[in-house]
Design an enzyme around this catalytic site. Structure first.
Site, short mmCIF file in Angstrom:
data_model
loop_
_atom_site.label_atom_id
_atom_site.label_comp_id
_atom_site.label_asym_id
_atom_site.label_seq_id
_atom_site.Cartn_x
_atom_site.Cartn_y
_atom_site.Cartn_z
N SER A 143 1.65 -1.25 0.01
CA SER A 143 -0.10 -0.24 -0.29
C SER A 143 1.45 1.43 -0.15
O SER A 143 2.16 1.54 0.43
CB SER A 143 -1.19 0.11 0.97
OG SER A 143 -1.66 1.38 1.51
N TYR A 157 -1.68 -1.07 11.00
CA TYR A 157 -2.57 -1.27 9.06
C TYR A 157 -0.79 -0.87 8.69
O TYR A 157 -0.11 -1.26 7.30
CB TYR A 157 -3.10 -0.39 8.26
CG TYR A 157 -3.22 -1.27 7.01
CD1 TYR A 157 -3.72 -2.21 6.61
CD2 TYR A 157 -3.34 0.39 6.08
CE1 TYR A 157 -4.03 -2.20 5.17
CE2 TYR A 157 -2.91 -0.06 4.71
CZ TYR A 157 -3.45 -1.28 4.14
OH TYR A 157 -3.88 -1.55 2.46
P1 NAP Z 1 -10.98 -6.12 0.93
O1 NAP Z 1 -11.89 -6.04 -0.16
O2 NAP Z 1 -11.66 -6.34 2.02
O3 NAP Z 1 -10.57 -8.50 0.25
C1 NAP Z 1 -10.01 -8.81 1.17
C2 NAP Z 1 -10.17 -9.93 0.67
O4 NAP Z 1 -8.84 -11.15 1.36
C3 NAP Z 1 -11.24 -10.83 0.63
O5 NAP Z 1 -11.38 -11.73 -0.71
C4 NAP Z 1 -11.43 -12.03 2.16
O6 NAP Z 1 -11.67 -12.88 1.82
C5 NAP Z 1 -9.39 -11.68 2.12
N1 NAP Z 1 -8.99 -11.96 3.60
C6 NAP Z 1 -9.07 -11.23 4.40
N2 NAP Z 1 -8.45 -12.57 5.62
C7 NAP Z 1 -7.98 -13.10 5.51
C8 NAP Z 1 -6.95 -14.31 5.55
N3 NAP Z 1 -6.51 -14.78 6.82
N4 NAP Z 1 -6.58 -15.43 4.54
C9 NAP Z 1 -6.87 -15.44 3.61
N5 NAP Z 1 -8.50 -14.07 3.74
C10 NAP Z 1 -8.06 -13.52 3.40
O7 NAP Z 1 -9.46 -5.98 0.92
P2 NAP Z 1 -8.95 -5.14 -0.27
O8 NAP Z 1 -9.51 -3.35 0.28
O9 NAP Z 1 -9.57 -5.20 -1.84
O10 NAP Z 1 -7.62 -5.50 0.11
C11 NAP Z 1 -6.40 -6.01 -0.65
C12 NAP Z 1 -5.34 -5.76 -0.28
O11 NAP Z 1 -5.03 -4.84 -1.03
C13 NAP Z 1 -5.13 -5.81 0.78
O12 NAP Z 1 -3.51 -6.49 1.23
C14 NAP Z 1 -5.20 -4.72 1.46
O13 NAP Z 1 -4.06 -3.99 2.45
C15 NAP Z 1 -4.45 -3.81 -0.28
N6 NAP Z 1 -4.46 -2.61 -0.58
C16 NAP Z 1 -6.03 -2.31 -0.67
C17 NAP Z 1 -6.34 -0.93 -0.87
C18 NAP Z 1 -7.61 -0.07 -0.89
O14 NAP Z 1 -8.12 0.70 -2.00
N7 NAP Z 1 -8.71 -0.64 -1.37
C19 NAP Z 1 -5.16 0.25 -0.30
C20 NAP Z 1 -3.83 -0.06 -0.53
C21 NAP Z 1 -3.34 -0.83 -0.35
P3 NAP Z 1 -12.56 -13.92 3.36
O15 NAP Z 1 -12.96 -12.28 4.35
O16 NAP Z 1 -13.42 -14.63 3.11
O17 NAP Z 1 -11.01 -14.09 4.25
#
Ligand code: NAP
Length: 259
Positions: A143, A157
């Site tokens: 991130s 985070y």
């Molecule tokens: P999200 O929409 O909340 O999706 C999270 C995903 O991770 C889901 O598929 C969830 O499925 C899975 N997950 C969570 N805990 C898990 C575990 N212990 N084991 C296996 N799977 C797990 O999140 P997102 O926004 O797409 O973020 C994804 C990644 O991008 C993260 O690493 C986040 O830090 C990074 N990121 C996001 C943003 C943003 O703007 N959204 C910005 C920078 C970085 P289950 O709950 O079914 O396990």
């Protein structure tokens, strides 16, 4: 023209939603065989079904990135279903918000456990198959928050996301002898289910702070991950790509307004 990733075996953790789903869909569209991993099997299977309906090859698997044996089972499933594992997208992550004063130590451990320990566990579990393929790729979703910027409520985070970059910089050296590259994508604010939960105010303010004047879409991150997985990216390792619409660059609000 890049060498196609067609028929390469790809695992995307957290591939059932948000950025992970975007990464998985980009690889599936490019002809890769995708294992979608998440704890909730129904969601992983639903995402895989969407990719299959669109002509791709994908299936779902339930595993927790914080649990070595369950990630070893995920790796075994990729090997059995898709003939090995070429690319690991270590993407699963959580981002609950809590200021230091209100945060329980357990919440700190949960975030570091999923985001940072989970990255190590995912790589460790997949290593035997990535070694076998001779040109394995690891793409970590970090991130901008933590490595470059800060936001109240995200000390845990930010620490986990900065920690992932520390991890890749040594992992890439250790794994170079197996032909494995280890890189990270650093998204800005990407429109996902998780981000939408932070509320309309957050989304509007964030979009206004981006020079390109929009939040990112999940495919923006998928395309960067796809590039790092190509033959042509073989000499890039231990590096990061920021995909944030220029968000980290303006020095002040004035810098944005004057443009
Ligand atoms: P999200 O929409 O909340 O999706 C999270 C995903 O991770 C889901 O598929 C969830 O499925 C899975 N997950 C969570 N805990 C898990 C575990 N212990 N084991 C296996 N799977 C797990 O999140 P997102 O926004 O797409 O973020 C994804 C990644 O991008 C993260 O690493 C986040 O830090 C990074 N990121 C996001 C943003 C943003 O703007 N959204 C910005 C920078 C970085 P289950 O709950 O079914 O396990």
């Amino acid at each position: 023209m890049f060498t196609p990733v067609k028929d390469r075996s790809v695992m995307v953790t957290g591939g059932s939603k948000g950025i992970g789903k975007g990464i998985a869909s980009v690889f599936a569209k490019a002809g890769a065989k995708v294992l979608v991993v998440a704890r909730t099997l129904a969601d992983a299977e639903a995402a895989a079904e969407e990719f299959s309906q669109a002509g791709g090859t994908a299936s779902g698997f339930s595993a927790d990135v914080n649990d070595l044996s369950s990630m070893q089972a995920a790796c075994a499933a990729a090997a059995e279903r898709h003939g090995g594992l070429d690319v690991l997208c270590a993407n699963a992550g959580i981002f609950p918000q809590a200021n230091i004063e209100a945060m329980d130590p357990e919440e700190w451990d949960d975030v570091l456990g999923t985001n940072l320990r989970g990255t190590f566990i995912s790589v460790k579990a997949c290593l035997p198959e990535l070694k076998k393929c001779g040109k394995g790729r690891v793409v970590v979703t970090s991130s901008i928050t933590g490595p470059v910027t800060g936001f109240p409520g995200w000390t845990h985070y930010g620490a986990s996301k900065a920690g992932q970059l520390g991890f890749i910089r040594t992992a890439c050296i250790e794994l170079a002898k197996y032909g494995i590259t280890v890189n990270a994508v650093m998204p800005g604010n990407i429109l996902t289910e998780g981000l939408i939960e932070l509320g309309e105010d957050y989304l509007t303010t964030m979009a206004a702070s981006v020079p390109l004047k929009r939040l990112g879409i999940v495919e923006d991150i998928g395309n960067a991950a796809l590039f790092l997985a190509t033959e042509e990216a073989a000499y890039i390792t231990g590096q990061t790509i920021i995909v944030d619409g220029g968000q980290i660059l303006p020095e002040s609000l004035e810098a944005l307004e004057e443009a």
